[in-house]
Scaffold this active site. Structure first.
Site, PDB file in Angstrom:
ATOM      1  N   GLY A 181      59.042  21.364  16.480  1.00 14.75           N
ATOM      2  CA  GLY A 181      58.591  20.799  15.513  1.00 14.75           C
ATOM      3  C   GLY A 181      58.463  19.195  15.768  1.00 14.75           C
ATOM      4  N   THR A 200      55.701  24.548  21.633  1.00 10.39           N
ATOM      5  CA  THR A 200      57.177  24.499  22.390  1.00 10.39           C
ATOM      6  C   THR A 200      57.539  25.722  22.433  1.00 10.39           C
ATOM      7  OG1 THR A 200      57.450  22.284  21.610  1.00 10.39           O
ATOM      8  CG2 THR A 200      59.256  23.570  21.994  1.00 10.39           C
TER       9      THR A 200
HETATM   10  N1  ASP Z   1      59.707  19.585  19.232  1.00  6.56           N
HETATM   11  C1  ASP Z   1      58.611  19.142  20.304  1.00  6.56           C
HETATM   12  C2  ASP Z   1      58.489  17.425  20.386  1.00  6.56           C
HETATM   13  O1  ASP Z   1      58.652  16.760  19.579  1.00  6.56           O
HETATM   14  C3  ASP Z   1      57.248  19.515  19.627  1.00  6.56           C
HETATM   15  C4  ASP Z   1      57.194  20.747  19.336  1.00  6.56           C
HETATM   16  O2  ASP Z   1      58.208  21.458  19.198  1.00  6.56           O
HETATM   17  O3  ASP Z   1      56.069  21.264  18.778  1.00  6.56           O
HETATM   18  O4  ASP Z   1      58.452  17.058  21.666  1.00  6.56           O
END
Ligand code: ASP
Length: 351
Positions: A268, A216
């Site tokens: 995350g 992300t």
């Molecule tokens: N937070 C994002 C989600 O859960 C994924 C990520 O940040 O890696 O969609």
């Protein structure tokens, strides 16, 4: 008499001149309470980012993309542009790069498609916009900003979000544009892992074990007027189902901005970031608990989330230009710059 008055005036004016700034700066470090001209912080996702898994080419590619993203934002800020413009310009570069799980490099859902989410917030007026589950928008972050600026809503999803963005003239692409071998293979591995996992009757353990979900992107900027803006863009998590939305399109979970406290963008395991309202919690600890930016950000990531098993990190920036980039995973792609010329990009922990 006229000459005496003139000399008197010159004398008064001279006496009122501030001390020579160059001398002041050379001998006295600027107090931390002084707002910098501008500052910016970015992330490209948190996860199991380890030096041993990195090739020199991959590392150089990621670093180049992050530098280009910082350049794009700095050009806006240096020229007196708004924090919102800087955030959008910066995230465009990251969305265009195949290295990150946003835009071009978005992960695949269980159905083998790319469903992207993004959110945007400005700290001077608490305006916010977000989109969830869009499939053909080249820059979901611009759709989020458009929802904020051109609609009466905050969060639009699916077909409606697409339709609205198209009405605003935002660029669309064939869904094939989002295909990358790397993300496709990650889905195949996730599906295989899930099959094995189910055979072992261990339910949803797959999400925990498979780290191909990360990448992300996010940006928080402070402009010369003292305004903060924050944005986050993602493909979500590999192998997600049922139109799942994570924290990234949710104001207060994945993104938040308030000039009085800070701007935040998270990355995350989204379900945890939603449950603990992570971005808002950083703001709240500063607003009500009078915590510093570093204390607030660290407490949420390294206490609240760690206690509950939530993995990830965040970037945050306050109106004084202080920057925090805590994470509880082995690494997080992160970088920042300040008007002083200071600039850093880091991947691992410790580094
Ligand atoms: N937070 C994002 C989600 O859960 C994924 C990520 O940040 O890696 O969609």
């Amino acid at each position: 008499m006229r000459t005496i008055c003139y000399l008197l005036l010159v004398g008064i004016l001279f006496a009122c001149q501030p001390t020579e700034p160059a001398t002041m700066e050379a001998t006295t470090p600027a107090p931390a309470t002084e707002a910098p001209a501008y500052a910016m912080v970015i992330h490209g996702g948190a996860g199991t980012i380890l030096p041993e898994d990195m090739t020199p080419e991959k590392e150089a590619g990621i670093r180049a993309a992050m530098n280009a993203a910082l350049d794009a934002g700095e050009t806006v800020l240096k020229n007196g542009g708004s924090a919102a413009d800087a955030v959008e310009a910066t995230i465009w570069v990251l969305e265009d790069s195949p290295h990150f799980n946003a835009g071009k490099g978005a992960v695949f859902t269980n159905a083998g498609i790319n469903e992207m989410d993004a959110s945007f917030m400005t700290g001077h007026d608490q305006q916010a916009g977000a989109v969830g589950g869009v499939t053909t928008l080249k820059h979901p972050i611009s759709a989020a900003r458009s929802v904020m600026e051109k609609s009466e809503h905050v969060l639009l999803t699916g077909k409606g979000a697409q339709e609205f963005a198209e009405m605003q003239g935002l660029e669309t692409v064939d869904p094939q544009y989002f295909y990358t071998d790397f993300r496709w293979n990650a889905l195949q591995q996730a599906l295989e892992g899930e099959r094995v996992d189910q055979e072992k009757l261990q339910g949803h353990r797959i999400i925990e074990d498979i780290d191909r979900k990360y990448g992300t992107v996010g940006c928080v900027a402070l402009d010369k007027s003292g305004n903060i803006a924050a944005g986050t863009s993602t493909g979500g998590m590999t192998n997600k189902r049922y139109n799942r939305l994570g924290d990234s399109p949710l104001i207060g979970a994945g993104t938040y901005a308030d000039n009085a406290t800070c701007g935040v963008s998270c990355t995350g395991w989204g379900e945890f970031f939603i449950r603990y309202a992570v971005a808002y919690d950083v703001h709240a600890r500063m607003a009500y608990g009078k915590a510093s930016l570093a204390e607030a950000a660290d407490a949420v990531i390294n206490q609240t989330l760690v206690d509950k098993g939530g993995t990830g990190g965040l970037i945050a920036l306050d109106a004084k230009g202080n920057i925090a980039m805590p994470f509880n995973t082995p690494g997080m792609y992160r970088g920042y710059l300040k008007a002083t010329g200071e600039r850093e990009i880091k991947f691992y922990s410790p580094e």
